[in-house]
Design an enzyme around this catalytic site. Sequence first.
Site, short mmCIF file in Angstrom:
data_model
loop_
_atom_site.label_atom_id
_atom_site.label_comp_id
_atom_site.label_asym_id
_atom_site.label_seq_id
_atom_site.Cartn_x
_atom_site.Cartn_y
_atom_site.Cartn_z
N ASP A 297 5.46 -14.28 11.13
CA ASP A 297 4.21 -14.83 10.69
C ASP A 297 3.21 -13.69 10.83
O ASP A 297 2.78 -13.42 11.96
CB ASP A 297 3.84 -16.20 11.64
CG ASP A 297 2.67 -16.82 11.23
OD1 ASP A 297 1.82 -16.06 10.73
OD2 ASP A 297 2.62 -17.85 11.62
N GLU B 135 0.73 -1.36 0.44
CA GLU B 135 0.03 -0.09 -0.14
C GLU B 135 0.90 0.95 -0.02
O GLU B 135 1.58 1.41 0.88
CB GLU B 135 -1.09 0.11 1.42
CG GLU B 135 -2.05 1.01 1.11
CD GLU B 135 -2.82 0.94 2.46
OE1 GLU B 135 -3.20 -0.14 2.96
OE2 GLU B 135 -3.50 2.05 2.87
N LYS C 116 -7.30 -2.00 11.85
CA LYS C 116 -6.55 -2.36 10.40
C LYS C 116 -5.46 -1.39 9.99
O LYS C 116 -4.29 -1.71 9.59
CB LYS C 116 -7.58 -2.49 9.26
CG LYS C 116 -6.86 -2.81 7.95
CD LYS C 116 -6.43 -1.69 7.27
CE LYS C 116 -5.91 -2.21 5.64
NZ LYS C 116 -4.99 -1.27 4.76
N HIS D 2 -3.56 10.12 -0.33
CA HIS D 2 -3.47 8.73 -1.08
C HIS D 2 -3.51 8.80 -2.59
O HIS D 2 -2.71 8.08 -3.52
CB HIS D 2 -4.91 8.01 -0.61
CG HIS D 2 -4.62 7.32 0.47
ND1 HIS D 2 -5.40 6.20 0.95
CD2 HIS D 2 -3.74 7.61 1.53
CE1 HIS D 2 -5.33 5.86 2.18
NE2 HIS D 2 -3.89 6.56 2.49
C1 MEV Z 1 -5.83 2.46 5.10
O1 MEV Z 1 -4.99 1.32 4.79
C2 MEV Z 1 -6.07 2.64 6.68
C3 MEV Z 1 -7.07 3.55 7.38
O2 MEV Z 1 -8.09 3.44 6.71
C4 MEV Z 1 -6.83 3.54 8.73
C5 MEV Z 1 -8.16 4.23 9.52
O3 MEV Z 1 -9.05 4.47 8.84
O4 MEV Z 1 -7.75 4.46 10.51
C6 MEV Z 1 -6.48 4.97 6.77
#
Ligand code: MEV
Length: 447
Positions: free
Chosen positions: A291, A95, A275, A388
């Site tokens: 891992d 990413e 995430k 992004h």
């Molecule tokens: C993108 O890979 C991760 C985000 O969505 C994390 C978040 O929303 O806190 C930007």
Amino acid sequence: MKKNSSVLTPPNETGAIVLGTSFRRMSVRERRDYLAARLGVSGQEVDALTGDTNLTDLANVMVESAIGYMAVPMGVAAGFVIDGERVNVPMAVEEPSVIAAATHAGSLISRRGGGFTTVTDEPVMCAEVYLRDADSIPGDHVLKRFEAEVRTHLRDPLRAMNARGGGFRGLRVERVDDRLTAVRIYIDTRDAMGANLLNTAAESIRELAADRLGGESIMAILSNAADDRTAEARFTLPVEFCARGKRNGDEMAERIVAANTIANRDYHRAVTHNKGIMNGVSSLALATGNDTRAVEAACHAYATRDGRYRALTEYEVRDGALHGRLRLPLALGSVGGAVAFHPASRFALRVLGSPDSQRLAAIAACVGLAQNFAAVSALVGEGIQRGHMRLHANRLAWKAGARGREIAAVAERISAAHRFNDETADRMLAEVRAEKSRERAGNNGSE
Ligand code: MEV
């Protein structure tokens, strides 16, 4: 190389190389060669990063039915200060924004907030033997005798680990339901993640457990929960350094706390919030050959420890500063398995300063916290899409056929036009090339 090395500072007193903005301006090859030269790394470790070396045999011993590699880019998030020591963090991830965000947040917190502080548990892991229809749980006296027997039984399988200062740390016997009993054995695996050792140890006591506690042994396996092997990272950042765009520091800090509260209250937001943390943790885990699935499973399970899935981070504003905190179960090895076996992970460990497993876990927690701070700051500030899309423009340029210096030139034009699609990329590349050839023609004409 020479040109750039003169403007880069030497290793600081803690041994980590100080990588300033000039590092970012280098070409990929220059960055790699620079790090390799400064760290004294050569041969296979460096070749493994270029992707043009033949590691086919390695692939074939690492997995069954290998056909090659899915090469994931590896980069370095520079400028972290963790427990007073400078750390450059290698990260492997597909990413585009992850390493940029970690670098930005890690260096902001380090320069303006004095860096991160950490606390880690001893590297103790658990493995279980499950018994069906065992007798009721015996009293303390019988359990103590059983534990002593297990300790003796494990002496041989744990001989090497005992010599390294790890080894058996005790056991618990617990009822899981009406019929199932778990015998949990605890082993300090030192610098290894420990999966093989734990599984070997658990399997070796299956029959002993069934014999002493009754019932039938169903299976023996480690637990990836790793909740006795946590690492905690913290930072304190004066609120003025949280300011972003039109919002002042107080406003931003309050909104970051609010974002964390949303993730604590709403499961759907919590998943995305966590995430983002794992963007940092898993990228470091992958770069070091750990891992990633085990780490991900443990961290997400840990987010449910009070019965509800919620944010792994905590934030508060106190005494004019934003305080961030993240505790995670992190079974990361600095030896064993694919760690330090794959030459690219050996390189990554050198970049980190050859940490032991506890230090590696501490660094991972800091990267996870920095990653969250970066994501949430953008989300409650200007939003994440602007940054992004700027990075996405590089990919569009590459896909259109731009190479070398053309990539940045085409990406800049795509961003300026706010048109992030293949058609625009093709048009911008044609423009860049036409300008270049006009320039060349002009130069030739003036000679
Ligand atoms: C993108 O890979 C991760 C985000 O969505 C994390 C978040 O929303 O806190 C930007």
